[in-house]
Design an enzyme around this catalytic site. Structure first.
Site, PDB file in Angstrom:
ATOM      1  N   HIS A   9       0.860  -1.184   0.000  1.00  0.00           N
ATOM      2  CA  HIS A   9       0.000   0.000   0.000  1.00  0.00           C
ATOM      3  C   HIS A   9       0.896   1.233   0.000  1.00  0.00           C
ATOM      4  CE1 HIS A   9      -3.816   2.076   1.843  1.00  0.00           C
ATOM      5  NE2 HIS A   9      -3.109   2.922   1.113  1.00  0.00           N
ATOM      6  N   HIS A 189      -9.398   0.964  -1.451  1.00  0.00           N
ATOM      7  CA  HIS A 189      -9.399   1.565  -0.114  1.00  0.00           C
ATOM      8  C   HIS A 189     -10.825   1.468   0.424  1.00  0.00           C
ATOM      9  CE1 HIS A 189      -5.613   3.262  -1.357  1.00  0.00           C
ATOM     10  NE2 HIS A 189      -5.510   4.096  -0.337  1.00  0.00           N
ATOM     11  N   GLU A 192     -11.203   3.506   5.712  1.00  0.00           N
ATOM     12  CA  GLU A 192     -10.171   4.416   6.225  1.00  0.00           C
ATOM     13  C   GLU A 192     -10.907   5.539   6.964  1.00  0.00           C
ATOM     14  OE1 GLU A 192      -8.073   6.751   3.301  1.00  0.00           O
ATOM     15  OE2 GLU A 192      -6.373   7.147   4.637  1.00  0.00           O
ATOM     16  N   ASP A 270       1.742   4.006   2.869  1.00  0.00           N
ATOM     17  CA  ASP A 270       0.721   4.861   2.250  1.00  0.00           C
ATOM     18  C   ASP A 270       1.380   5.999   1.456  1.00  0.00           C
ATOM     19  OD1 ASP A 270      -1.897   5.482   1.592  1.00  0.00           O
ATOM     20  OD2 ASP A 270      -2.467   6.217   3.572  1.00  0.00           O
TER      21      ASP A 270
END
Ligand code: ADE
Ligand code: ZN
Length: 330
Positions: A9, A189, A192, A270
């Site tokens: 990721h 995603h 989150e 990320d």
């Protein structure tokens, strides 16, 4: 030497360090409203996902040529190698570049130049995952998938990112169906900043094989049991969660609870240039702050290779897994 790991990721645009942003701005004649790197770093203080995304998209203006994308990817690979990364599945956001007038080929071919030599130069195997911006219309994602057709040999899968709240996975059902027909792997995603229902939608409507973040599954015990039972990998990003205020402090991160619940957790960075650390720094932080011991860190590293899209190179997966098992913590 850090423990060998895969990074699953990672937004390549999120590896744009202030120094590189300013040097590309100078090279390309792009005006940025920052006096220098210190001034720019001061802007890296975020309220939430939206405030981060505003800066993230604004700074992309400095990326103009194939050579820029190559340089960006090369800088990431060098840093990743130093932190024990053996395999990297790299996200990119084509719409953020085509909207500025670049060709999708400029982006993909520039990145591919650096990725092609990564095995020899850095000991890293790579995959490219093309993400769609969920706050743009589904039709734009479909057009992007069409535009990428000449480059599909360079792309392993698709993902879904950008502002999550109010942009449910259901919006992209047809795009994901088309991607599946094209033989692309699917991730998204979910959970989150969006609710746990978005995680269920990503699995049931988009057919994703991994969930990026998935953090908010902890609010739904039945969903946690399902994710554990089905061995769905979650690509967690602890330092990102702190910076974007998905959790109050790192100490409050649910990672230990998620691992104890039998979830297949991985740890990733990320957007490391923005969130204070690359993937090895994330491993170190959760080890130190959440009290994860060597065997739990080994589990996270093992999971990263188990969850990797290495089905076409099982030998490499096995070699990396063997390295994880024989690693001795210093
Ligand atoms: N794009 C880059 N980083 C992201 C994140 N953490 N969430 C959603 N979209 C992103
Ligand atoms: Zn992300």
């Amino acid at each position: 030497m850090p423990i060998p790991k895969a990074e699953l990721h990672l937004h390549i645009e999120g590896t744009l360090e202030p120094e590189l942003a300013l040097s590309l701005a100078a090279r390309n004649g792009v005006d940025l409203p920052y006096a220098g790197t210190d001034d720019l770093r001061k802007a890296y203080e975020f309220e939430d996902l939206r405030s981060f995304l505003d800066l993230y998209y604004a700074l992309m203006a400095v990326l103009r040529t194939e050579a820029d994308f190559e340089e960006l990817a090369e800088a990431y690979l060098a840093r990743a190698a130093a932190q024990g990364v053996r395999h990297a599945e790299i996200f990119f956001d084509p719409q953020a570049h085509t909207a500025r007038g670049l060709g999708i080929g400029t982006v993909i071919e520039g990145l591919a130049r650096a990725l092609d030599r990564a095995p020899e130069r850095h000991g890293i195997s790579t995959r490219l995952i093309m993400c769609f911006l969920r706050d743009e219309p589904a039709a734009s994602a479909m057009e992007t998938l069409e535009a990428a057709r000449p480059y599909l040999h360079l792309i392993t899968g698709i993902g879904l990112d950008s502002a999550e709240a109010g942009n449910p996975p259901s919006k992209f059902r047809e795009v994901y169906e088309e991607a599946a027909r094209l033989g692309l792997r699917r991730v998204a995603h979910a959970g989150e900043e969006g609710p746990p229902e978005y995680i269920g939608q990503a699995l049931d409507l988009l057919g994703v094989e991994r969930v990026d973040h998935g953090l908010r599954c902890v609010e739904d015990p039945e969903l946690v049991r399902r994710l554990a039972r089905e061995r769905v990998p979650l690509t967690l990003c602890p330092l990102s969660n702190v910076r974007l205020r998905a959790v109050g402090t790192l100490k409050e991160h649910p990672l230990p609870h998620m691992m104890a619940a039998g979830l297949l957790c991985t740890v990733n960075s990320d957007d490391p240039a923005y969130f204070g650390g690359y993937v090895g720094d994330n491993f170190d932080a959760v080890g130190r702050t959440l009290g994860l011991g060597p065997e739990q860190l080994r589990e996270l590293a093992r999971n990263s290779f188990l969850a990797a899209f290495l089905d076409d190179d099982e030998e490499r997966r096995a070699r990396c897994l063997a390295e994880v098992e024989s690693y001795r913590f210093g």
